[in-house]
Scaffold this motif. Sequence first.
Motif, PDB file in Angstrom:
ATOM      1  N   UNK A 197      42.818 -15.817  84.030  1.00 61.51           N
ATOM      2  CA  UNK A 197      43.484 -16.807  84.870  1.00 61.51           C
ATOM      3  C   UNK A 197      42.835 -18.176  84.763  1.00 61.51           C
ATOM      4  N   UNK A 198      41.493 -18.235  84.807  1.00 58.78           N
ATOM      5  CA  UNK A 198      40.835 -19.536  84.828  1.00 58.78           C
ATOM      6  C   UNK A 198      40.548 -20.066  83.448  1.00 58.78           C
ATOM      7  N   UNK A 199      40.181 -19.213  82.559  1.00 56.84           N
ATOM      8  CA  UNK A 199      39.850 -19.683  81.220  1.00 56.84           C
ATOM      9  C   UNK A 199      41.020 -19.520  80.276  1.00 56.84           C
ATOM     10  N   UNK A 200      42.055 -18.875  80.785  1.00 56.42           N
ATOM     11  CA  UNK A 200      43.244 -18.648  79.967  1.00 56.42           C
ATOM     12  C   UNK A 200      42.889 -18.016  78.637  1.00 56.42           C
TER      13      UNK A 200
ATOM     14  N   UNK B 204      40.182 -29.675  73.074  1.00 55.08           N
ATOM     15  CA  UNK B 204      39.604 -29.990  74.382  1.00 55.08           C
ATOM     16  C   UNK B 204      38.627 -28.891  74.755  1.00 55.08           C
ATOM     17  N   UNK B 205      37.396 -29.287  74.971  1.00 55.14           N
ATOM     18  CA  UNK B 205      36.331 -28.305  75.154  1.00 55.14           C
ATOM     19  C   UNK B 205      35.538 -28.579  76.417  1.00 55.14           C
ATOM     20  N   UNK B 206      35.341 -27.561  77.218  1.00 54.28           N
ATOM     21  CA  UNK B 206      34.379 -27.665  78.301  1.00 54.28           C
ATOM     22  C   UNK B 206      33.794 -26.280  78.513  1.00 54.28           C
ATOM     23  N   UNK B 207      32.831 -25.983  77.741  1.00 54.86           N
ATOM     24  CA  UNK B 207      32.174 -24.685  77.734  1.00 54.86           C
ATOM     25  C   UNK B 207      33.104 -23.605  77.185  1.00 54.86           C
ATOM     26  N   UNK B 208      34.349 -23.671  77.512  1.00 57.55           N
ATOM     27  CA  UNK B 208      35.298 -22.784  76.847  1.00 57.55           C
ATOM     28  C   UNK B 208      36.383 -23.687  76.276  1.00 57.55           C
ATOM     29  N   UNK B 209      37.177 -23.135  75.401  1.00 57.74           N
ATOM     30  CA  UNK B 209      38.230 -23.916  74.764  1.00 57.74           C
ATOM     31  C   UNK B 209      39.379 -24.061  75.752  1.00 57.74           C
TER      32      UNK B 209
ATOM     33  N   UNK C 188      51.317 -33.037  71.303  1.00 55.67           N
ATOM     34  CA  UNK C 188      51.754 -31.974  72.213  1.00 55.67           C
ATOM     35  C   UNK C 188      50.816 -31.786  73.395  1.00 55.67           C
ATOM     36  N   UNK C 189      49.518 -31.733  73.128  1.00 55.61           N
ATOM     37  CA  UNK C 189      48.626 -31.272  74.187  1.00 55.61           C
ATOM     38  C   UNK C 189      47.767 -32.351  74.806  1.00 55.61           C
ATOM     39  N   UNK C 190      47.761 -33.544  74.248  1.00 58.53           N
ATOM     40  CA  UNK C 190      46.879 -34.569  74.803  1.00 58.53           C
ATOM     41  C   UNK C 190      47.592 -35.261  75.961  1.00 58.53           C
ATOM     42  N   UNK C 191      47.527 -34.657  77.127  1.00 65.34           N
ATOM     43  CA  UNK C 191      48.196 -35.234  78.288  1.00 65.34           C
ATOM     44  C   UNK C 191      47.281 -35.145  79.506  1.00 65.34           C
ATOM     45  N   UNK C 192      47.747 -35.719  80.581  1.00 68.32           N
ATOM     46  CA  UNK C 192      46.891 -35.851  81.760  1.00 68.32           C
ATOM     47  C   UNK C 192      46.519 -34.500  82.341  1.00 68.32           C
ATOM     48  N   UNK C 193      47.485 -33.587  82.315  1.00 74.41           N
ATOM     49  CA  UNK C 193      47.219 -32.281  82.928  1.00 74.41           C
ATOM     50  C   UNK C 193      46.076 -31.570  82.208  1.00 74.41           C
ATOM     51  N   UNK C 194      46.139 -31.566  80.895  1.00 77.10           N
ATOM     52  CA  UNK C 194      45.104 -30.871  80.130  1.00 77.10           C
ATOM     53  C   UNK C 194      43.766 -31.573  80.224  1.00 77.10           C
ATOM     54  N   UNK C 195      43.813 -32.909  80.281  1.00 76.14           N
ATOM     55  CA  UNK C 195      42.560 -33.649  80.407  1.00 76.14           C
ATOM     56  C   UNK C 195      41.899 -33.354  81.734  1.00 76.14           C
ATOM     57  N   UNK C 196      42.722 -33.231  82.759  1.00 75.41           N
ATOM     58  CA  UNK C 196      42.145 -32.912  84.065  1.00 75.41           C
ATOM     59  C   UNK C 196      41.492 -31.544  84.030  1.00 75.41           C
ATOM     60  N   UNK C 197      42.149 -30.597  83.369  1.00 76.58           N
ATOM     61  CA  UNK C 197      41.571 -29.251  83.274  1.00 76.58           C
ATOM     62  C   UNK C 197      40.251 -29.290  82.524  1.00 76.58           C
ATOM     63  N   UNK C 198      40.163 -30.200  81.552  1.00 78.10           N
ATOM     64  CA  UNK C 198      38.935 -30.275  80.759  1.00 78.10           C
ATOM     65  C   UNK C 198      37.811 -30.957  81.528  1.00 78.10           C
ATOM     66  N   UNK C 199      38.162 -32.075  82.153  1.00 82.18           N
ATOM     67  CA  UNK C 199      37.122 -32.882  82.775  1.00 82.18           C
ATOM     68  C   UNK C 199      36.915 -32.553  84.231  1.00 82.18           C
TER      69      UNK C 199
END
Lengths: 256, 284, 459
Positions: free
Chosen positions: C406-409, A214-219, A227-238
Amino acid sequence: MIKNDRPVPIEVHDLTVAYRKKPVLWNIDFSLPEGHLIGLVGPNGAGKSTLIQAIMGLLPVLSGYVKVYGHPLEKNRQLIGYVPQRESVDWDFPVDALDVVTMGRYGHMNAFGKLSKQDREIALSALDKVGMADFAKRQISQLSGGQQQRVFIARALAQEASVYLMDEPFAGVDANTEKAIVALLKELKDRGKTCLVVHHDLHTVREYFDWVMLLNMRLVKFGPTAEIYNEENLRATYGGKLVLLAEAAEKLITKS
Amino acid sequence: MTPDLWIILTGILAASACGLIGCFLVLRQNAMLGDAISHAVLPGLVIAFLVTSSRNVLPMVIGAGVMGIATAYLSELLSRTGRLYKDAALGIVFTLLFAIGVILVSIFTGQIDLDQECVLYGEIAYTPWDTFTLNGQSIGPRAVWILGGAFLINLIFIGLFYKQLKISSFDPRMAKAIGVSERVWHYALMTVVSLTVVAAFESVGAILVVAMLIIPGATAYLLTSRLIVMLALSVLVGIICAVGGFFAASYFDASIAGFMAVVGGIVFVLAAFGAKLARRFARA
Amino acid sequence: MAENLCCLPKPQRNLSRNHNRMDFWELTVRFFSLADANVRQVIAGSILLGGAAGALGCFAYLQRRSLLGDALAHAALPGVGLAFLIVGQKEFVPLLLGATATAWLGALSINAIDRYTKIKLDAALGIVLTVFFGLGIVILTHIQKSGSGSQAGLGSFIFGQAAAMSRQDVVALAVVTVCMLSVVTIGYRHFKLVSFDTGFAFAVGLPVGRLQFILTTMIVLAVTVGLQAVGVVLMAAMLITPAAAARQWTDRLPRMLMLASIFGMLAGLFGSYISFLKPSLPTGPWIVIVVSGIFAVSILFSPRRGVLIRILRHYQHRGKITRDHLVKSLYRVGMERENWYAYYPVSEIAHMWSFTPTELRSGLSQLTAQGFLEREVDMYRLTQNGVSAGARVTRLHRLWEVYLTRYLELPGDHVHRDAEDMEHIITPEMEEQLSQMLDHPVFDPHLQPIPYPTEQKGV
């Protein structure tokens, strides 16, 4: 970190890339696990294509490095198969499908080398693998979008690489082509190859890829899909751009 | 060998040499670079002439070669640092160089043998009498030797580096990814183009070198979808332009080089319509 | 021998006579005082040409058709020859009409080739350029060979002779310029959109074809009228270089148009001036050299994108980095020894961070001048402001580390290098944002305390 004896296919360390003074990738750090199908996912402008291009040495990096099987890119270029985005080419060029695929063999020859019979056979079999053997002599502008994409993939296959980087191979292709490409990817995985594929359709990620990045300018997150493909992580990405980061990074790039 | 035949041969060699290497200019969408280089060589030629006080081939070739590469290099530098569009960068560079050339010519007018207009459209009609001599014996017109050499060099260059030229023209990104440096081949090509320009320049002049660089390649591009055939066709078209141009010029009593370009235009238009009709037929 | 044949340069017509008698200043005065009718014409013509071409060139530039002017200028040639053949002598109006007609045909052909064949724009330009020009050469050589006496000067179309500009030329130029100004002003918004995003313009329903036709026609007119002054090749420069130079100074189209016109006019004026000083020199190339000079200045010195300016800013930033490191190091040492105001010799300061001797010297002297350091012979110590400054740099560094983790972990061991760069960049506004976002953290990821201004007040 688990250290293996065998170096990982691609190791990216602390990679920061800017494009036209805009920061696109920031401190990217990962090692690809061998033999997996990895989907690269993120919003538009997240830097997915940039990451692939930076790994291939097509874009200058501000900091960080890339290692292919433990060595710099120049040493191990022939181990990477690259499928670029389809628009980057002049489709009126006077070459046919077989010609394009054969270009994948050029990396294995020196400057004055001639194409051998074996090269031609490898190219033909690659075309066959993507179901385009009948179109070998067709000029590329006469192919449909899906067919063109398959030719590009065949070219990467002809490179006989160990790790494949694909930039949106499913963009604008018909359902049949998509199925064919997925089948091909699974076969590559079975043969122990590693694939990093930029993908835009969130719904098919679980079905196609066993690892996801999952990438959005940073990893944001990188790991097994389950394990990691869930709503919480997607929200953090998008969930929108990191405005402060973008602003600060832009200033940094302008000054240096 | 009558003078007429020599002239035709000269034309054929000029058109073929230019047409062959010009195919890659067309494919790489660098056609106007050919135009730019053929204008920009002027100061190089003038300086070579001033320095050596002669019209020896070698200093002119060097002068022109340097200018050609300088044009390609400066325009790329400009477009990068100035963040200019590539076509504008090219225009700025070659017009400046050409202006410098014209000024040099007019300042050193007494010492230079170059008439401004002659530089532009050459005088192929006089080439049979400008011969090379070896051991006191004339071995043929200078132009034929020079152009023959240029044609050979282009042929060898393309033959030797066919793969690299092909992939760097078709898909520069992929080329870079497999280690074929797009830049290296760009400059290599520009060098060969510059040398060809100089070789042909004396016979057909700067502007018509550009015609032969672009038209045969473009015509062939319309007619085929195989690169090898395109290269061969470009030579064929070049020959037609040369022969046709000669006879038309004889009939109308006008510039041979000019007619070569005109014949080229006619062939191009015919090919364009022909290709369109062929496509209509194929669909029907 | 062939050498003899290509040798006689055409005589140039002089802007003024009796130059041997006058010196530089007299000539200058004579030129700028506009005493000479001939001079007035040339100046007027060159200025009008430069202004019109400069502005039109902006649109061509934005559509990536900069070399259109080059192609059209060449395409005008056969028209000149044909007009001459028909009329029998060198008369202004027919020649102009002829040039316009074939240049216009050239523009149509370029569009047709680009649209209806797989040939791309660059090759289309080249084909039209060379074929039309070849035809022009054919006609011109035919005329030469038929030996009509009044054809002398047709060749001036190739290299230009501004000195040969007649009153009619200037009037025609004035008309073209006025037309162009009105057209561009009226249709400004539409032209802007068409140049920027043709696809969108179509979608919105603009008559793209017609608008481009108008633009092309303007360019054709500018080219054909200006042809006599600067010649074929150099006309191209007038359409490209002023626009490119203007682009360096601004991102906004109205300003770009204005600047391009001004640059073009200046080039016309000073090019003619130089040519006036040395009458044996043709005007066209000098106009191009002047405009290229303007371009060079633009690309080096423009405050936005100038190359030299960027280099200057780079060194200024390096200076700031050195100064930041100095106060930061002194602050840290002061923190350790619990005494901020001790004196340190230069040699010791040099070891606190990796400075080059030059950087160290200039950094120290700048800091002293700005009031952050106090100097005693060759020893330095922080002032109260210096302590605050050092604290600030440290704070920015540590705040950024908190942000990254904190933000970029990002893992803790990665953030230090990043913060090293960022501590010089973060502005007070950003600092405020960071503080609030992170809720005024007390410690950084390495458990070092983050110094806030209130803590320093008492010291």
